[in-house]
Design a protein around this motif. Sequence first.
Motif, PDB file in Angstrom:
ATOM      1  N   GLU A  27       0.875  -1.171   0.000  1.00  0.00           N
ATOM      2  CA  GLU A  27       0.000   0.000   0.000  1.00  0.00           C
ATOM      3  C   GLU A  27       0.910   1.217   0.000  1.00  0.00           C
ATOM      4  OE1 GLU A  27      -2.852   2.341   3.172  1.00  0.00           O
ATOM      5  OE2 GLU A  27      -2.586   0.182   3.427  1.00  0.00           O
ATOM      6  N   ASP A  28       0.685   2.126  -0.921  1.00  0.00           N
ATOM      7  CA  ASP A  28       1.515   3.316  -1.075  1.00  0.00           C
ATOM      8  C   ASP A  28       0.893   4.487  -0.301  1.00  0.00           C
ATOM      9  OD1 ASP A  28       3.454   5.024  -1.989  1.00  0.00           O
ATOM     10  OD2 ASP A  28       2.983   4.781  -4.109  1.00  0.00           O
ATOM     11  N   ARG A  29       1.724   5.219   0.427  1.00  0.00           N
ATOM     12  CA  ARG A  29       1.215   6.349   1.220  1.00  0.00           C
ATOM     13  C   ARG A  29       2.172   7.526   1.096  1.00  0.00           C
ATOM     14  NH1 ARG A  29      -0.112   5.516   7.563  1.00  0.00           N
ATOM     15  NH2 ARG A  29       0.268   7.633   8.257  1.00  0.00           N
ATOM     16  N   HIS A  30       1.630   8.680   0.785  1.00  0.00           N
ATOM     17  CA  HIS A  30       2.391   9.929   0.631  1.00  0.00           C
ATOM     18  C   HIS A  30       2.667  10.508   2.015  1.00  0.00           C
ATOM     19  CE1 HIS A  30       3.376  14.026  -0.518  1.00  0.00           C
ATOM     20  NE2 HIS A  30       3.234  13.739  -1.805  1.00  0.00           N
ATOM     21  N   ILE A  31       3.927  10.677   2.338  1.00  0.00           N
ATOM     22  CA  ILE A  31       4.328  11.049   3.703  1.00  0.00           C
ATOM     23  C   ILE A  31       3.908  12.461   4.109  1.00  0.00           C
ATOM     24  CG2 ILE A  31       6.642  11.943   3.199  1.00  0.00           C
ATOM     25  CD1 ILE A  31       7.521  10.160   5.673  1.00  0.00           C
ATOM     26  N   VAL A  32       3.719  13.353   3.140  1.00  0.00           N
ATOM     27  CA  VAL A  32       3.317  14.719   3.483  1.00  0.00           C
ATOM     28  C   VAL A  32       1.795  14.837   3.522  1.00  0.00           C
ATOM     29  CG1 VAL A  32       3.416  17.143   2.769  1.00  0.00           C
ATOM     30  CG2 VAL A  32       5.444  15.692   2.554  1.00  0.00           C
ATOM     31  N   GLU A  33       1.121  14.235   2.547  1.00  0.00           N
ATOM     32  CA  GLU A  33      -0.340  14.303   2.498  1.00  0.00           C
ATOM     33  C   GLU A  33      -0.987  13.473   3.606  1.00  0.00           C
ATOM     34  OE1 GLU A  33      -1.354  13.080  -1.456  1.00  0.00           O
ATOM     35  OE2 GLU A  33      -0.465  14.876  -2.356  1.00  0.00           O
ATOM     36  N   ASP A  34      -0.314  12.418   4.022  1.00  0.00           N
ATOM     37  CA  ASP A  34      -0.839  11.532   5.070  1.00  0.00           C
ATOM     38  C   ASP A  34       0.306  11.174   6.024  1.00  0.00           C
ATOM     39  OD1 ASP A  34      -2.363   9.816   6.571  1.00  0.00           O
ATOM     40  OD2 ASP A  34      -2.684   8.339   4.984  1.00  0.00           O
ATOM     41  N   ASN A  35       0.727  12.176   6.776  1.00  0.00           N
ATOM     42  CA  ASN A  35       1.863  12.038   7.676  1.00  0.00           C
ATOM     43  C   ASN A  35       1.587  10.975   8.751  1.00  0.00           C
ATOM     44  OD1 ASN A  35       4.445  12.947   8.622  1.00  0.00           O
ATOM     45  ND2 ASN A  35       3.416  14.001  10.285  1.00  0.00           N
ATOM     46  N   PRO A  36       2.600  10.193   9.109  1.00  0.00           N
ATOM     47  CA  PRO A  36       2.408   9.234  10.208  1.00  0.00           C
ATOM     48  C   PRO A  36       1.944   9.952  11.479  1.00  0.00           C
ATOM     49  CG  PRO A  36       4.475   8.804   9.095  1.00  0.00           C
ATOM     50  CD  PRO A  36       3.944  10.096   8.533  1.00  0.00           C
ATOM     51  N   THR A  37       1.025   9.314  12.171  1.00  0.00           N
ATOM     52  CA  THR A  37       0.500   9.894  13.410  1.00  0.00           C
ATOM     53  C   THR A  37       1.450   9.603  14.573  1.00  0.00           C
ATOM     54  OG1 THR A  37      -0.696   7.895  14.040  1.00  0.00           O
ATOM     55  CG2 THR A  37      -1.870   9.497  12.631  1.00  0.00           C
TER      56      THR A  37
END
Length: 113
Positions: A27-37
């Motif tokens: 699963e690909d996740r954009h680090i700025v648009e969906d920053n780790p909580t």
Amino acid sequence: MLFIEYPKCTTCKRAKKYLEEHKVTFEDRHIVEDNPTKEELTEWIKRSGYPIRKFFNTSGMKYRELGLKDKLDTMSDEEKIELLASDGMLVKRPLLIDDNRILVGFREKEWTF
């Protein structure tokens, strides 16, 4: 498997290409648009066995702008994690997370499948 990246990052591009060449499903996740909580980071740091400092993008402009090289040593772990959760550009990338391991940054010999 979760792959967290900044799409413009050349290291992230190399890591993604490596995963695709090895037919790894992720699963690909954009680090700025969906920053780790804060909760995610807390769990990943604990599971990884790495020091929190390893999760900081020490070569990034934001890290240098904030003068974190000298400040991190005086901050509590909670403050460091809150800082990481506040801005994806502070987090070392790419991150690869699955049930068994957490990889920070891309070193091909560590990314064996």
